[in-house]
Design a protein around this motif. Structure first.
Motif: not given
Length: 115
Positions: A100-110
């Protein structure tokens, strides 16, 4: 003067007025900035925060995760990488499989990750 001329004239006057202020009196507003690069959730480091962007999940998986708070634009914190991967969304901790985690795309939040 027509309406557009009045607006243009007002903007010019305001711009001139602001140029006369010393920089020390000018304030800036800090907004959270997000990395544009999307990465899989599996690439985050422990205790790093990110914003969920997209997930390539089946509708039933997406609904189940959304019911627990993990949905698009939510901020999550990676508690532990591995199997299961443990993430925290608000006060809820979730254990997720690597599949599941491989299919969730995120953006780092600075801003989220400044300590």
């Amino acid at each position: 003067m027509n309406g557009a001329s009045i607006v243009t004239h007002s903007v010019e006057i305001e711009s001139q007025r602001l140029r006369n202020y010393p920089p020390s009196l000018m304030t800036t507003i800090d907004f959270p900035t997000f990395e544009l690069e999307l990465i899989p959730l599996t690439d985050l480091k422990d205790r790093e925060e990110a914003v969920v962007h997209v997930a390539d999940l089946e509708p039933s998986e997406r609904e189940a995760l959304a019911a627990m708070g993990l949905q698009k634009d939510c901020v999550l914190r990676l508690c532990q990488q591995g199997q299961p991967c443990i993430v925290q969304v608000e006060a809820t901790r979730l254990g997720l499989s690597r599949e599941v985690t491989e299919r969730i795309l995120v953006r780092r939040c600075s801003v989220c990750n400044e300590v």
